[in-house]
Design a protein around this motif. Structure first.
Motif, mmCIF file in Angstrom:
data_model
loop_
_atom_site.group_PDB
_atom_site.id
_atom_site.type_symbol
_atom_site.label_atom_id
_atom_site.label_comp_id
_atom_site.label_asym_id
_atom_site.label_seq_id
_atom_site.Cartn_x
_atom_site.Cartn_y
_atom_site.Cartn_z
ATOM 1 N N THR A 2 0.832 -1.203 0.000
ATOM 2 C CA THR A 2 0.000 0.000 0.000
ATOM 3 C C THR A 2 0.861 1.245 0.000
ATOM 4 N N TYR A 48 0.904 3.796 -3.198
ATOM 5 C CA TYR A 48 0.553 5.209 -3.063
ATOM 6 C C TYR A 48 1.674 6.088 -3.611
ATOM 7 N N ARG A 75 1.488 8.615 -7.049
ATOM 8 C CA ARG A 75 1.572 10.065 -6.917
ATOM 9 C C ARG A 75 2.892 10.638 -7.417
ATOM 10 N N ARG A 115 -1.417 0.523 -7.098
ATOM 11 C CA ARG A 115 -1.152 1.792 -7.766
ATOM 12 C C ARG A 115 -2.346 2.207 -8.617
ATOM 13 N N PHE A 159 -5.053 3.474 -6.433
ATOM 14 C CA PHE A 159 -4.756 4.805 -5.903
ATOM 15 C C PHE A 159 -4.937 5.887 -6.969
ATOM 16 N N GLN A 181 -5.980 13.373 -6.957
ATOM 17 C CA GLN A 181 -4.803 13.866 -6.248
ATOM 18 C C GLN A 181 -5.118 15.152 -5.478
ATOM 19 N N ASP A 190 -5.479 14.768 -1.532
ATOM 20 C CA ASP A 190 -4.368 14.815 -0.572
ATOM 21 C C ASP A 190 -3.650 16.159 -0.598
ATOM 22 N N PHE A 203 -2.029 10.774 3.786
ATOM 23 C CA PHE A 203 -2.172 9.407 3.285
ATOM 24 C C PHE A 203 -3.097 8.597 4.183
ATOM 25 N N VAL A 245 -6.648 9.642 2.341
ATOM 26 C CA VAL A 245 -6.687 8.737 1.190
ATOM 27 C C VAL A 245 -7.077 7.318 1.597
ATOM 28 N N MET A 246 -6.505 6.825 2.697
ATOM 29 C CA MET A 246 -6.738 5.434 3.081
ATOM 30 C C MET A 246 -8.217 5.083 3.289
ATOM 31 N N MET A 281 -9.611 3.928 0.319
ATOM 32 C CA MET A 281 -8.879 2.857 -0.373
ATOM 33 C C MET A 281 -9.273 1.455 0.071
#
Lengths: 339, 377
Positions: free
Chosen positions: B189, B193, B197, B258, B261, B266, B269, B283, B287-288, B291
């Motif tokens: 993970t 990530y 990015r 990937r 993600f 974007q 974040d 993150f 984001v998590m 995810m």
């Protein structure tokens, strides 16, 4: 993202891959030029029998404090490769009898190479064509049926390969019901596991059975994204179903076909589980099975690590040659995306 | 227009249905057949007449079988099992405000669900259906429904799991798969990530190398590490297998994570970082939470790889520490009597059961995981 943050995030994975993929590759390369040997020493031993004592010298392996044999690696150059490729035998076979395939096949490596390559390339078109046909069929079904059919389709893909191979083997072995069925049709005795080519066909069948779901799922997802307006336009212009398939749908999912082909080439080149599941090692072996066999303890209680490494290196060279065209394509695509 | 275009002509309809029915039979038959064989006495399992294998006359005579009543209850409990699963959303919504949704609560709920349904299943199956069976057999006009139709014996399963202590191998497999899934997800993970990015050349080359590594035959990695593992006493330890399987799995994991993600914008974040989060907080906190579906999907594939592995475990483990798949093959090679053969079939069938449940519950995730890498590129 800043470079330092990027490095922190990817570091664990990078270390993992360096340590457990890149490093073993290096070790394998070194080992393939080495021979693993017991350290021997000559000792004098007194042998007494009723007629008196005699001193004799014998060679014994040196033991460490745990009683294990101490081994050391000696450099042997290309000896391991020579042992596997057997060029002398090959050239003598060719010069004596002309190019006779059955003689060449008696050398393990060429036998394994032949099987691995035919296995990889024969299954490929079957998987792609049958997967595509299945995807086209499921695509026109009513929605209520799609779920259960996708469920059934996924089962051969998800099942443990060895067990999947066994389950097919049990249908055919000895007096398995499908053997009896075939015997009834052809009206003669059939023993599918007593010669190589029948086992080979079963293995090919198993691999196609196992991989169709994967191709199906990918193609089915691709079919959902086909531009409906394009199809309608083609329909107005009088294109029939086959023409629409050939000129609109197939070009649209072409990248997916390449993707499935790439993954299938990678996976079927390392064919191994089938040979275990069908107990086919007496008739057909693959490159990865050869490595596995060298790594097991043989009758004399040792593992031929040097030979296993040499086979591994040869296997890797093979897969790289096969993948170069596809890899180059992916490389370009990824690079273009970036620029 | 639309309807005319997508309507099929009758011959085409016939072709489509024949293709699909044929495929379904080919896909299911070998798997169903091992289940059918595993619940019969050897005499019936290896009978030459397929009908005999299915009905199992000798099994019915000697051990007993399932009656019409049993079947009704079997279908009833499967239906209940499935209904319980269908209402999971409502259950989740009830629990969500109390326990904040996270992966851990998800797994606790999942395990809870499985146990409850199994207890229900067996209660209904054993007690209730037996009770009704006995009741029916005492009533003159309902007697016919309590006669066994199909021979059934659980003895092979019992002797595999209890007699041969197959649960030990099951535990080994669970430890190995658990370890592989946890480690590859944690490491993967983070990397996924970072790769999603970043546009740098390092990221590019890392991905290309991962793709090449994915093509490597698994035996190569074992060849490299077999000798060091033996020398340092790691041979026969599960950690050796876990580490190698994580490494084998890593290229695939980072590619898949990937692409998951990359679906998350974007801006999200970046906004979090403007609001004062450092990259890790952005993150982890922003984001998590979005995810988890991607992580669960990738986890499923790691699970499959570890669960289905034969090669690595066969070379690095032995005896007591062996996992299920190589253990079955040893079993199968040792077999001397017909009973042993049926027992190994029963073992094979019981290995397949968890995978069957997995497809049942996670069909959507598996399909999305397979297509993720392909469609996004």
């Amino acid at each position: 993202m800043k470079k330092s943050t990027f490095l922190v995030f990817t570091m664990p994975s990078f270390i993992m891959m360096t340590l457990f993929i890149a490093l073993p590759l290096l070790i394998v390369l070194i080992q393939s030029f080495q021979f693993n040997q017991d350290v021997l020493e000559t000792i004098e031993r007194e042998n007494c029998d009723p007629f008196g004592c005699k001193t004799e010298t014998i060679t014994v392996p040196v033991l460490d404090e745990n009683g294990n044999k101490i081994k050391n690696n000696i450099w042997v150059g290309f000896q391991n490769y020579k042992n596997i490729l057997k060029f002398e035998q090959l050239s003598s076979v060719i010069s004596n009898d002309g190019f006779e395939w059955s003689k060449i096949r008696s050398i393990d490596f060429y036998k394994a190479l032949r099987f691995t390559l035919t296995f990889t390339f024969i299954t490929l078109p079957f998987v792609i064509i049958l997967g595509l046909i299945l995807a086209l069929c499921v695509n026109v079904l009513i929605n209520r049926l799609k779920g259960p059919i996708i469920f059934i389709t996924l089962l051969p893909f998800i099942i443990t390969p060895v067990i999947g191979a066994l389950s097919i083997k049990w249908l055919f072995i000895g007096d398995g019901i499908l053997t009896l069925f075939l015997e009834n049709i052809l009206d003669k005795d059939i023993a599918l596991f007593s010669q190589g080519w029948t086992i080979e066909i079963l293995m090919l069948f198993y691999r196609v059975w196992h991989t169709i779901p994967f191709a199906f799922v990918i193609f089915y997802a691709g079919l959902q994204t086909v531009d409906k307006e394009k199809i309608e336009a083609a329909f107005v212009d009088g294109a029939n179903r086959l023409q629409r398939l050939r000129f609109i749908i197939i070009p649209h999912i072409m990248p997916l076909i390449v993707f499935v082909a790439l993954i299938h080439l990678m996976d079927s080149y390392r064919v191994f589980d089938e040979i275990v599941g069908f107990s086919a090692s007496g008739f057909r072996i693959s490159l990865q099975w050869m490595t596995y066999d060298f790594l097991r303890i043989d009758d004399s209680g040792t593992r031929s690590i040097g030979r296993a490494s040499a086979t591994s290196v040869l296997t890797m060279i093979g897969i790289i040659i096969i993948l170069i065209p596809v890899l180059r394509r992916t490389f370009k695509e990824q690079k273009e995306k970036r620029l | 227009m639309e309807s005319k275009l997508f309507n099929l002509t009758t011959p085409l309809k016939i072709i489509v249905s024949i293709t699909i029915i044929t495929w379904c039979i080919i896909a299911l038959f070998p798997l169903l057949w091992i289940v059918v064989m595993s619940i019969k006495l050897p005499v019936d399992s290896f009978a030459s007449n397929p009908l005999k294998v299915i009905i199992g006359p000798s099994t019915k005579e000697q051990v007993g079988g399932l009656s019409f009543v049993n079947f009704i209850f079997l279908f009833l409990s499967i239906y209940l099992f499935y209904k319980l699963y269908q209402i999971r959303k409502i259950l989740f919504d009830l629990i969500n405000p109390i326990l904040k949704f996270s992966l851990i609560t998800f797994f606790i709920l999942f395990i809870l669900y499985i146990t409850i349904s199994f207890i229900l299943f067996f209660l209904i199956q054993n007690n209730l259906s037996e009770f009704v069976n006995i009741l029916f057999s005492n009533l003159e006009f309902l007697k016919i429904f309590s006669y066994p139709i199909i021979g059934f014996t659980p003895q092979h399963y019992l002797s595999v799991w209890v007699g041969n202590e197959f649960y030990k191998q099951f535990l080994n497999t669970m430890i190995v798969t658990g370890g592989v899934v946890t480690i590859s997800l944690t490491v993967g993970t983070l990397a996924g990530y970072g790769l999603a990015r970043s546009n740098s050349m390092i990221a590019f080359w890392l991905l290309i190398f991962a793709l090449i590594f994915r093509a490597l035959p698994h035996s190569v990695l074992v060849t490299g590490y077999l000798e060091p593992f033996i020398n340092y006493g790691l041979y026969g330890k599960k950690i050796a297998v876990i580490v190698l399987l994580v490494a084998i799995n890593q290229p695939f994991t980072i590619w898949m994570l990937r692409s998951f993600f990359m679906n998350i914008p974007q801006d999200l974040d970046e906004a979090a970082q403007i609001d004062g989060c450092n990259p890790f907080q952005a993150f982890w906190k922003v984001v998590m939470p979005l995810m988890w579906p991607g992580v669960i999907t990738t986890g499923l594939f790691s699970f499959l790889l570890a669960y289905n592995d034969y090669l690595v475990a066969a070379l690095l483990l032995d005896g007591q520490s062996q996992t299920m798949v190589p253990a079955i093959m040893q079993y199968f090679n040792m077999e001397t009597k017909m009973t042993d053969l049926v027992e190994s079939i029963a073992a094979a069938a019981s290995i397949t059961a968890p995978l069957f449940l997995l497809v049942m519950f996670f069909q959507k995730q598996i399909v999305s995981g397979l297509t993720q890498g392909a469609v996004k590129g």
